[in-house]
Design an enzyme around this catalytic site. Structure first.
Site, PDB file in Angstrom:
ATOM      1  N   GLU A 149       0.861  -1.186   0.000  1.00 29.32           N
ATOM      2  CA  GLU A 149       0.000   0.000   0.000  1.00 29.32           C
ATOM      3  C   GLU A 149       0.899   1.238   0.000  1.00 29.32           C
ATOM      4  O   GLU A 149       1.790   1.380   0.852  1.00 29.32           O
ATOM      5  CB  GLU A 149      -0.957   0.018   1.201  1.00 29.32           C
ATOM      6  CG  GLU A 149      -1.846   1.275   1.138  1.00 29.32           C
ATOM      7  CD  GLU A 149      -3.171   1.180   1.872  1.00 29.32           C
ATOM      8  OE1 GLU A 149      -3.541   0.111   2.369  1.00 29.32           O
ATOM      9  OE2 GLU A 149      -3.838   2.230   1.937  1.00 29.32           O
TER      10      GLU A 149
ATOM     11  N   ASP B   9      -2.447  12.206  -2.821  1.00 27.64           N
ATOM     12  CA  ASP B   9      -2.639  13.663  -2.703  1.00 27.64           C
ATOM     13  C   ASP B   9      -2.929  14.258  -4.091  1.00 27.64           C
ATOM     14  O   ASP B   9      -2.137  14.077  -5.023  1.00 27.64           O
ATOM     15  CB  ASP B   9      -1.381  14.310  -2.120  1.00 27.64           C
ATOM     16  CG  ASP B   9      -1.209  13.942  -0.648  1.00 27.64           C
ATOM     17  OD1 ASP B   9      -2.220  13.856   0.066  1.00 27.64           O
ATOM     18  OD2 ASP B   9      -0.057  13.720  -0.221  1.00 27.64           O
TER      19      ASP B   9
ATOM     20  N   LYS C  10      -3.848  22.580  -7.414  1.00 30.09           N
ATOM     21  CA  LYS C  10      -3.392  23.795  -8.092  1.00 30.09           C
ATOM     22  C   LYS C  10      -2.542  23.429  -9.307  1.00 30.09           C
ATOM     23  O   LYS C  10      -1.701  22.525  -9.214  1.00 30.09           O
ATOM     24  CB  LYS C  10      -2.558  24.659  -7.140  1.00 30.09           C
ATOM     25  CG  LYS C  10      -3.389  25.336  -6.090  1.00 30.09           C
ATOM     26  CD  LYS C  10      -2.542  26.281  -5.270  1.00 30.09           C
ATOM     27  CE  LYS C  10      -3.403  26.818  -4.128  1.00 30.09           C
ATOM     28  NZ  LYS C  10      -2.636  27.170  -2.955  1.00 30.09           N
TER      29      LYS C  10
ATOM     30  N   ASP D 154     -10.917  11.022  -5.579  1.00 35.27           N
ATOM     31  CA  ASP D 154     -12.152  11.801  -5.726  1.00 35.27           C
ATOM     32  C   ASP D 154     -11.846  13.093  -6.497  1.00 35.27           C
ATOM     33  O   ASP D 154     -12.639  14.018  -6.477  1.00 35.27           O
ATOM     34  CB  ASP D 154     -12.765  12.136  -4.348  1.00 35.27           C
ATOM     35  CG  ASP D 154     -11.823  12.949  -3.481  1.00 35.27           C
ATOM     36  OD1 ASP D 154     -10.626  13.040  -3.799  1.00 35.27           O
ATOM     37  OD2 ASP D 154     -12.294  13.504  -2.464  1.00 35.27           O
TER      38      ASP D 154
ATOM     39  N   THR E  15     -10.499   7.369   6.019  1.00 35.63           N
ATOM     40  CA  THR E  15     -10.832   8.741   6.429  1.00 35.63           C
ATOM     41  C   THR E  15     -11.126   9.607   5.193  1.00 35.63           C
ATOM     42  O   THR E  15     -12.109  10.359   5.174  1.00 35.63           O
ATOM     43  CB  THR E  15      -9.623   9.334   7.187  1.00 35.63           C
ATOM     44  OG1 THR E  15      -9.362   8.507   8.312  1.00 35.63           O
ATOM     45  CG2 THR E  15      -9.885  10.755   7.640  1.00 35.63           C
TER      46      THR E  15
ATOM     47  N   TYR F 149     -12.024   8.599   2.224  1.00 35.69           N
ATOM     48  CA  TYR F 149     -13.228   8.095   1.551  1.00 35.69           C
ATOM     49  C   TYR F 149     -14.461   8.698   2.220  1.00 35.69           C
ATOM     50  O   TYR F 149     -15.359   9.229   1.576  1.00 35.69           O
ATOM     51  CB  TYR F 149     -13.255   6.560   1.646  1.00 35.69           C
ATOM     52  CG  TYR F 149     -14.453   5.927   0.979  1.00 35.69           C
ATOM     53  CD1 TYR F 149     -14.374   5.453  -0.329  1.00 35.69           C
ATOM     54  CD2 TYR F 149     -15.671   5.806   1.645  1.00 35.69           C
ATOM     55  CE1 TYR F 149     -15.474   4.888  -0.947  1.00 35.69           C
ATOM     56  CE2 TYR F 149     -16.773   5.237   1.037  1.00 35.69           C
ATOM     57  CZ  TYR F 149     -16.666   4.772  -0.249  1.00 35.69           C
ATOM     58  OH  TYR F 149     -17.756   4.216  -0.870  1.00 35.69           O
TER      59      TYR F 149
HETATM   60  C1  LIG Z   1      -4.733  12.047   1.010  1.00 39.06           C
HETATM   61  S1  LIG Z   1      -3.811  11.000   2.011  1.00 39.06           S
HETATM   62  C2  LIG Z   1      -4.691   9.471   1.890  1.00 39.06           C
HETATM   63  C3  LIG Z   1      -4.423   8.559   3.050  1.00 39.06           C
HETATM   64  C4  LIG Z   1      -5.162   7.210   3.029  1.00 39.06           C
HETATM   65  N1  LIG Z   1      -4.786   6.419   1.885  1.00 39.06           N
HETATM   66  C5  LIG Z   1      -6.646   7.395   3.073  1.00 39.06           C
HETATM   67  O1  LIG Z   1      -7.335   7.002   2.104  1.00 39.06           O
HETATM   68  O2  LIG Z   1      -7.168   7.873   4.103  1.00 39.06           O
HETATM   69  C6  LIG Z   1      -2.394  10.683   0.982  1.00 39.06           C
HETATM   70  C7  LIG Z   1      -1.271   9.981   1.723  1.00 39.06           C
HETATM   71  O3  LIG Z   1      -0.219   9.710   0.799  1.00 39.06           O
HETATM   72  C8  LIG Z   1       1.026   9.946   1.430  1.00 39.06           C
HETATM   73  N2  LIG Z   1       2.044  10.175   0.396  1.00 39.06           N
HETATM   74  C9  LIG Z   1       2.246  11.297  -0.302  1.00 39.06           C
HETATM   75  N3  LIG Z   1       3.281  11.173  -1.143  1.00 39.06           N
HETATM   76  C10 LIG Z   1       3.760   9.914  -0.977  1.00 39.06           C
HETATM   77  C11 LIG Z   1       4.840   9.180  -1.551  1.00 39.06           C
HETATM   78  N4  LIG Z   1       5.607   9.735  -2.466  1.00 39.06           N
HETATM   79  N5  LIG Z   1       5.051   7.910  -1.157  1.00 39.06           N
HETATM   80  C12 LIG Z   1       4.248   7.341  -0.206  1.00 39.06           C
HETATM   81  N6  LIG Z   1       3.205   7.990   0.385  1.00 39.06           N
HETATM   82  C13 LIG Z   1       2.968   9.253   0.001  1.00 39.06           C
HETATM   83  C14 LIG Z   1       0.750  11.150   2.321  1.00 39.06           C
HETATM   84  O4  LIG Z   1       1.685  11.285   3.374  1.00 39.06           O
HETATM   85  C15 LIG Z   1      -0.657  10.864   2.824  1.00 39.06           C
HETATM   86  O5  LIG Z   1      -0.655  10.157   4.047  1.00 39.06           O
END
Ligand SMILES: C[S@@+](CC[C@H](N)C(=O)[O-])C[C@H]1O[C@@H](n2cnc3c(N)ncnc32)[C@H](O)[C@@H]1O
Length: 218
Positions: A50, A124, A128, A160, A199, A201
């Site tokens: 994951e 993420d 922008k 989303d 969270t 979702y």
């Molecule tokens: C919007 S959150 C989604 C978290 C979780 N998957 C959820 O659905 O609740 C995106 C996650 O991706 C992680 N992330 C961002 N860039 C990453 C990278 N290059 N490698 C691994 N994780 C990364 C961030 O730290 C963050 O916890």
């Protein structure tokens, strides 16, 4: 290599809390990953990954659903890693290994390990225009996924963000290394594929946003 632009610690997490992770038996870094890899190769189990596990909600769920599989997970967000550690201890889970490395760092040390399923839930979106280059999923990323998967391995992506959905479709179709098995926004299908309502979702649902699930197969 794509640098990491997100948050590593939440406001509530103290920097010294992160030391809790360093000696934890299920936590790895770029240096000791080779030890974990040796163990995994010996065990001959299915290994899944994951990327961006957040608080580990989907990861915990998957690891309990498939107890004979191994789950590797990476996310530089240390506060999430600390939450995950607590859940692993409470539930006495032994099939998860996790790290705070980014995907680029992980890719450098992963070597010839191959994953059966790769979950990427709510990467993420960087909405922008000037930040879009920060997005995880692009053509180079898809090429890298092809190097760590085998025939019939699956990539499950959920977002989303409409613009990111289009970027995901383009990045995969241009590389032509995976076939699109499914693209849906039907939440019953999410349940069918046992994608945990994380969270992000639940937040997207509250805001009535369209959530897309993409399943690619090699
Ligand atoms: C919007 S959150 C989604 C978290 C979780 N998957 C959820 O659905 O609740 C995106 C996650 O991706 C992680 N992330 C961002 N860039 C990453 C990278 N290059 N490698 C691994 N994780 C990364 C961030 O730290 C963050 O916890």
């Amino acid at each position: 290599m794509l640098p990491f632009y997100g948050r590593r610690l939440s406001r509530k997490t103290k920097r010294f809390d992160s030391f809790d992770l360093e000696n934890y038996k299920f936590f790895f870094n770029e240096i000791n990953f080779s030890d974990i890899k040796k163990k995994l190769v010996k065990r001959c189990q299915n290994v899944n990954l994951e990327i961006g596990f957040g608080k580990g909600e989907n990861l915990i769920f998957q690891s309990q659903t498939k107890k004979k599989d191994i789950f590797l997970a990476i996310d530089p967000f240390i506060s999430g890693g600390l939450k995950l550690k607590k859940k692993i201890e409470t539930l006495k889970i032994s099939n998860i290994f996790f790290s705070n490395v980014t995907f680029s760092q992980f890719f450098k040390v992963v070597g010839d390990l191959n994953f059966k399923k790769i979950f990427i839930l709510f990467p993420d979106p960087w909405p922008k225009k000037r930040h879009k280059k920060r997005r995880l999923i692009n053509e180079e990323f898809v090429k890298n996924l092809a190097k760590i998967t085998l025939k019939y391995s699956e990539i499950l992506v959920v977002t989303d963000d409409e613009d990111y959905s289009n970027q995901i479709l383009k990045s995969f179709s241009k590389q032509n290394l995976f076939k699109l098995l499914l693209k849906t926004s039907d939440s019953q299908i999410f349940e069918y594929y046992k994608i945990y309502p994380t969270t992000y979702y639940r937040k997207a649902k509250r805001e009535n946003r369209i959530i897309n699930l993409f399943i690619y197969q090699k």
